[in-house]
Enzyme design. Structure first.
Site, PDB file in Angstrom:
ATOM      1  N   MET A  11       0.840  -1.191   0.000  1.00  0.00           N
ATOM      2  CA  MET A  11       0.000   0.000   0.000  1.00  0.00           C
ATOM      3  C   MET A  11       0.879   1.247   0.000  1.00  0.00           C
ATOM      4  O   MET A  11       1.903   1.296   0.680  1.00  0.00           O
ATOM      5  CB  MET A  11      -0.897   0.020   1.240  1.00  0.00           C
ATOM      6  CG  MET A  11      -1.838  -1.154   1.367  1.00  0.00           C
ATOM      7  SD  MET A  11      -3.210  -1.122   0.216  1.00  0.00           S
ATOM      8  CE  MET A  11      -4.176   0.233   0.868  1.00  0.00           C
ATOM      9  N   ASP A  86      -5.365  -2.119 -13.250  1.00  0.00           N
ATOM     10  CA  ASP A  86      -5.043  -1.695 -11.885  1.00  0.00           C
ATOM     11  C   ASP A  86      -5.797  -2.568 -10.895  1.00  0.00           C
ATOM     12  O   ASP A  86      -6.860  -3.117 -11.223  1.00  0.00           O
ATOM     13  CB  ASP A  86      -5.392  -0.227 -11.671  1.00  0.00           C
ATOM     14  CG  ASP A  86      -4.759   0.327 -10.396  1.00  0.00           C
ATOM     15  OD1 ASP A  86      -3.562   0.079 -10.170  1.00  0.00           O
ATOM     16  OD2 ASP A  86      -5.469   0.997  -9.614  1.00  0.00           O
ATOM     17  N   GLU A  87      -5.248  -2.702  -9.671  1.00  0.00           N
ATOM     18  CA  GLU A  87      -5.844  -3.544  -8.621  1.00  0.00           C
ATOM     19  C   GLU A  87      -6.084  -4.963  -9.127  1.00  0.00           C
ATOM     20  O   GLU A  87      -7.121  -5.582  -8.868  1.00  0.00           O
ATOM     21  CB  GLU A  87      -7.139  -2.919  -8.100  1.00  0.00           C
ATOM     22  CG  GLU A  87      -6.984  -1.519  -7.539  1.00  0.00           C
ATOM     23  CD  GLU A  87      -6.135  -1.437  -6.276  1.00  0.00           C
ATOM     24  OE1 GLU A  87      -5.724  -2.492  -5.737  1.00  0.00           O
ATOM     25  OE2 GLU A  87      -5.876  -0.315  -5.816  1.00  0.00           O
ATOM     26  N   GLN A  89      -5.067  -7.696  -8.210  1.00  0.00           N
ATOM     27  CA  GLN A  89      -5.226  -8.771  -7.220  1.00  0.00           C
ATOM     28  C   GLN A  89      -6.682  -9.190  -7.072  1.00  0.00           C
ATOM     29  O   GLN A  89      -6.979 -10.294  -6.622  1.00  0.00           O
ATOM     30  CB  GLN A  89      -4.673  -8.334  -5.850  1.00  0.00           C
ATOM     31  CG  GLN A  89      -5.486  -7.285  -5.105  1.00  0.00           C
ATOM     32  CD  GLN A  89      -5.123  -5.872  -5.483  1.00  0.00           C
ATOM     33  OE1 GLN A  89      -4.325  -5.643  -6.391  1.00  0.00           O
ATOM     34  NE2 GLN A  89      -5.677  -4.903  -4.770  1.00  0.00           N
ATOM     35  N   CYS A 144       8.809   1.161   5.093  1.00  0.00           N
ATOM     36  CA  CYS A 144       8.176   1.164   6.410  1.00  0.00           C
ATOM     37  C   CYS A 144       8.606   2.439   7.148  1.00  0.00           C
ATOM     38  O   CYS A 144       9.610   3.076   6.787  1.00  0.00           O
ATOM     39  CB  CYS A 144       8.624  -0.084   7.158  1.00  0.00           C
ATOM     40  SG  CYS A 144       8.037  -0.217   8.870  1.00  0.00           S
ATOM     41  N   CYS A 146      10.116   2.600   9.765  1.00  0.00           N
ATOM     42  CA  CYS A 146      11.442   2.379  10.352  1.00  0.00           C
ATOM     43  C   CYS A 146      12.558   2.566   9.329  1.00  0.00           C
ATOM     44  O   CYS A 146      13.737   2.570   9.681  1.00  0.00           O
ATOM     45  CB  CYS A 146      11.534   0.987  10.970  1.00  0.00           C
ATOM     46  SG  CYS A 146      11.660  -0.351   9.747  1.00  0.00           S
TER      47      CYS A 146
END
Length: 209
Positions: A11, A86-87, A89, A144, A146
């Site tokens: 995402m 697109d999308e 999945q 991420c 982090c």
């Protein structure tokens, strides 16, 4: 030689923006694009594809029962130079196989953009089939909080905790999901951490992917 491409990312990795930029680049060279998305993704309306950075375009919506090979031969054959999805999945395994057959039979490149795994780190059926039959698989990277590479699409509840149970498909963007590395994802679950979503607070709505 035409290929079936699978370009996946977590995402927030700008998959939709890249799909729309790819469409624009083809059209700048006077090539015709068939831009499609599955009907499961209805966040931006039935016939609009919109990215988080504001790019948008008209799109044909594909319900799960539609035969994409048949739709292509009936409406796009001789008019279309490339197919952009697109999308992806959310497509069925059968629809991925139909796209594969379009590439084989008509030498039309098909570029699929989407997620690889769901909020439980499980492959979506459409993504699994693409991993099996795509000619080229490319990761669109994002990070991420982090600083490590993000690979997990963590679903977050109203209290800020990571959700680990529920339906595979729950639409949302920055108001419901955050991309995380696997280490932070596991630590967040073990320690019941409160996760701060990007661009979302008590006074603002979430953004869509």
């Amino acid at each position: 030689m035409a290929k079936l491409y699978f370009k996946y990312g977590a995402m927030g990795s700008s998959k939709t923006a890249q799909a729309l930029i790819t469409k624009y680049n083809y059209e700048e060279n006077d090539l015709q694009v068939w831009l499609v998305k599955p009907s499961a993704d209805d966040r931006d309306g039935q016939q609009i594809l919109r990215s988080r950075i504001g790019l948008q375009a008209q799109v044909e919506v594909i319900p799960p029962e539609m035969d994409m090979y048949q739709r292509f031969t009936q409406t796009q054959l001789g008019k279309c130079d490339v197919i952009i999805v697109d999308e992806c999945q959310f497509l069925t395994e059968a629809q991925i196989d139909q796209l594969r057959t379009i590439v084989n039979d008509y030498s039309i490149p098909v570029m699929c953009f989407g997620l690889r795994t769901d909020f439980q780190t499980r492959l979506f059926p459409g993504s699994r089939r693409l991993m099996e039959v795509a000619d080229t698989i490319q990761e669109i990277k994002t990070i991420c909080d982090c600083g490590a590479k993000a690979t997990v699409n963590a679903r977050i509840d109203a209290q800020g905790h990571i959700i680990t149970q529920g339906a595979q498909v729950v639409l949302g963007g920055n108001d419901s999901y955050i991309a995380m590395c696997h280490k932070c994802y596991v630590r967040g679950i073990r320690e019941n951490r409160v996760i701060k979503l990007h661009g979302h607070n008590e006074n603002s709505g979430g953004n869509v992917q």
